[in-house]
Write a protein that holds these residues in place. Sequence first.
Motif, PDB file in Angstrom:
ATOM      1  N   SER A 124       0.831  -1.211   0.000  1.00  0.00           N
ATOM      2  CA  SER A 124       0.000   0.000   0.000  1.00  0.00           C
ATOM      3  C   SER A 124       0.862   1.258   0.000  1.00  0.00           C
ATOM      4  O   SER A 124       0.539   2.233  -0.681  1.00  0.00           O
ATOM      5  N   VAL A 125       1.957   1.228   0.720  1.00  0.00           N
ATOM      6  CA  VAL A 125       2.854   2.390   0.756  1.00  0.00           C
ATOM      7  C   VAL A 125       3.454   2.629  -0.632  1.00  0.00           C
ATOM      8  O   VAL A 125       3.508   3.775  -1.107  1.00  0.00           O
ATOM      9  N   VAL A 126       3.869   1.573  -1.285  1.00  0.00           N
ATOM     10  CA  VAL A 126       4.432   1.704  -2.640  1.00  0.00           C
ATOM     11  C   VAL A 126       3.360   2.193  -3.607  1.00  0.00           C
ATOM     12  O   VAL A 126       3.601   3.088  -4.421  1.00  0.00           O
ATOM     13  N   LEU A 127       2.167   1.621  -3.527  1.00  0.00           N
ATOM     14  CA  LEU A 127       1.086   2.007  -4.436  1.00  0.00           C
ATOM     15  C   LEU A 127       0.714   3.480  -4.289  1.00  0.00           C
ATOM     16  O   LEU A 127       0.401   4.150  -5.276  1.00  0.00           O
ATOM     17  N   LYS A 128       0.779   3.993  -3.066  1.00  0.00           N
ATOM     18  CA  LYS A 128       0.506   5.425  -2.853  1.00  0.00           C
ATOM     19  C   LYS A 128       1.448   6.295  -3.678  1.00  0.00           C
ATOM     20  O   LYS A 128       1.051   7.351  -4.180  1.00  0.00           O
ATOM     21  N   PRO A 134      -3.916   3.799  -1.727  1.00  0.00           N
ATOM     22  CA  PRO A 134      -4.975   3.281  -0.874  1.00  0.00           C
ATOM     23  C   PRO A 134      -4.711   3.593   0.599  1.00  0.00           C
ATOM     24  O   PRO A 134      -3.605   3.995   0.963  1.00  0.00           O
ATOM     25  N   SER A 135      -5.714   3.358   1.419  1.00  0.00           N
ATOM     26  CA  SER A 135      -5.535   3.503   2.861  1.00  0.00           C
ATOM     27  C   SER A 135      -4.675   2.345   3.369  1.00  0.00           C
ATOM     28  O   SER A 135      -5.050   1.179   3.239  1.00  0.00           O
ATOM     29  N   SER A 136      -3.524   2.669   3.939  1.00  0.00           N
ATOM     30  CA  SER A 136      -2.658   1.619   4.490  1.00  0.00           C
ATOM     31  C   SER A 136      -3.286   0.973   5.714  1.00  0.00           C
ATOM     32  O   SER A 136      -3.090  -0.218   5.959  1.00  0.00           O
ATOM     33  N   HIS A 137      -4.045   1.744   6.487  1.00  0.00           N
ATOM     34  CA  HIS A 137      -4.741   1.176   7.646  1.00  0.00           C
ATOM     35  C   HIS A 137      -5.750   0.120   7.197  1.00  0.00           C
ATOM     36  O   HIS A 137      -5.826  -0.969   7.779  1.00  0.00           O
ATOM     37  N   TYR A 164     -10.707   9.219   1.721  1.00  0.00           N
ATOM     38  CA  TYR A 164     -11.949   9.136   0.964  1.00  0.00           C
ATOM     39  C   TYR A 164     -12.496   7.716   1.083  1.00  0.00           C
ATOM     40  O   TYR A 164     -11.726   6.776   1.325  1.00  0.00           O
ATOM     41  N   PRO A 165     -13.794   7.525   0.876  1.00  0.00           N
ATOM     42  CA  PRO A 165     -14.350   6.160   0.897  1.00  0.00           C
ATOM     43  C   PRO A 165     -13.661   5.211  -0.086  1.00  0.00           C
ATOM     44  O   PRO A 165     -13.426   4.046   0.236  1.00  0.00           O
ATOM     45  N   ALA A 211     -10.273   0.556  -1.674  1.00  0.00           N
ATOM     46  CA  ALA A 211      -9.089   0.063  -2.390  1.00  0.00           C
ATOM     47  C   ALA A 211      -8.108  -0.613  -1.434  1.00  0.00           C
ATOM     48  O   ALA A 211      -7.522  -1.657  -1.762  1.00  0.00           O
ATOM     49  N   GLY A 212      -7.934  -0.046  -0.250  1.00  0.00           N
ATOM     50  CA  GLY A 212      -7.043  -0.655   0.738  1.00  0.00           C
ATOM     51  C   GLY A 212      -7.523  -2.025   1.173  1.00  0.00           C
ATOM     52  O   GLY A 212      -6.732  -2.964   1.291  1.00  0.00           O
ATOM     53  N   SER A 213      -8.816  -2.156   1.376  1.00  0.00           N
ATOM     54  CA  SER A 213      -9.361  -3.459   1.782  1.00  0.00           C
ATOM     55  C   SER A 213      -9.186  -4.500   0.688  1.00  0.00           C
ATOM     56  O   SER A 213      -8.834  -5.651   0.966  1.00  0.00           O
ATOM     57  N   VAL A 214      -9.411  -4.102  -0.554  1.00  0.00           N
ATOM     58  CA  VAL A 214      -9.222  -5.032  -1.673  1.00  0.00           C
ATOM     59  C   VAL A 214      -7.751  -5.447  -1.764  1.00  0.00           C
ATOM     60  O   VAL A 214      -7.433  -6.640  -1.920  1.00  0.00           O
ATOM     61  N   LEU A 215      -6.854  -4.481  -1.647  1.00  0.00           N
ATOM     62  CA  LEU A 215      -5.429  -4.786  -1.705  1.00  0.00           C
ATOM     63  C   LEU A 215      -5.019  -5.712  -0.561  1.00  0.00           C
ATOM     64  O   LEU A 215      -4.306  -6.703  -0.772  1.00  0.00           O
ATOM     65  N   GLY A 216      -5.464  -5.420   0.653  1.00  0.00           N
ATOM     66  CA  GLY A 216      -5.113  -6.258   1.802  1.00  0.00           C
ATOM     67  C   GLY A 216      -5.605  -7.682   1.662  1.00  0.00           C
ATOM     68  O   GLY A 216      -4.873  -8.638   1.945  1.00  0.00           O
ATOM     69  N   ALA A 217      -6.843  -7.846   1.204  1.00  0.00           N
ATOM     70  CA  ALA A 217      -7.400  -9.193   1.011  1.00  0.00           C
ATOM     71  C   ALA A 217      -6.641  -9.939  -0.077  1.00  0.00           C
ATOM     72  O   ALA A 217      -6.364 -11.142   0.047  1.00  0.00           O
ATOM     73  N   THR A 218      -6.279  -9.222  -1.135  1.00  0.00           N
ATOM     74  CA  THR A 218      -5.559  -9.845  -2.245  1.00  0.00           C
ATOM     75  C   THR A 218      -4.181 -10.321  -1.811  1.00  0.00           C
ATOM     76  O   THR A 218      -3.802 -11.474  -2.054  1.00  0.00           O
ATOM     77  N   VAL A 219      -3.429  -9.442  -1.166  1.00  0.00           N
ATOM     78  CA  VAL A 219      -2.074  -9.819  -0.743  1.00  0.00           C
ATOM     79  C   VAL A 219      -2.128 -10.957   0.268  1.00  0.00           C
ATOM     80  O   VAL A 219      -1.387 -11.939   0.149  1.00  0.00           O
TER      81      VAL A 219
END
Length: 185
Positions: free
Chosen positions: A87-91, A117-120, A158-159, A164-172
């Motif tokens: 997420s940090v890299v994607l930002k 995305p939101s890293s949190h 933003y929502p 996007a963060g949740s999708v990224l976290g679930a994917t990884v």
Amino acid sequence: MQNPTTGTTDDHVVDVPVLTSELKIMVAVQQKLSAPAVVRTAQLMSHAGEHAAVWIVGGAVGALVDRPRRREWIEATAAVVAAHGSSVVLKRFTRRRRPNHPDVLVHAGTPSKLSLPSSHATSTTAAVVAFGRLVGRGKLAPLVPAMALSRIVVGVHYPTDVLAGSVLGATVAGVAPRVLRRSGR
């Protein structure tokens, strides 16, 4: 007469950012959840989730107390760290700026001005998926919407950032076990 697109009048310039639909959602959420206890809880979640700290500590504790599954806890924690790092890299690529509008109240500091995305949300979702394999997803699942909502309550995402963060976290977290198996770990 004011120009609705530029915010200018014949006499002077009015520099008011446009209230987009996402900002309207944020304002509505903040107004609905403005009780001091709710804002304080969101701030505490913000601090705990910074740099995925709460999840890294949780994984370390799991590895210490659940010796038979120590390897699984370490792998799950590695998935959380990988998701957070992603997420940090994607930002750095998306370069989306955090919400900035006079109607949005900011109740937390951030390490950067980038929001997508939101890293949190990324690390929390990754923790729920990865640690959920060890303790049961149902027990941890409410943490995802709680963390996502907290980022809107404190006014720093933003929502679509939290989505996007949740999708990224679930994917990884979903891919991590397969990657570790292929690497022979």
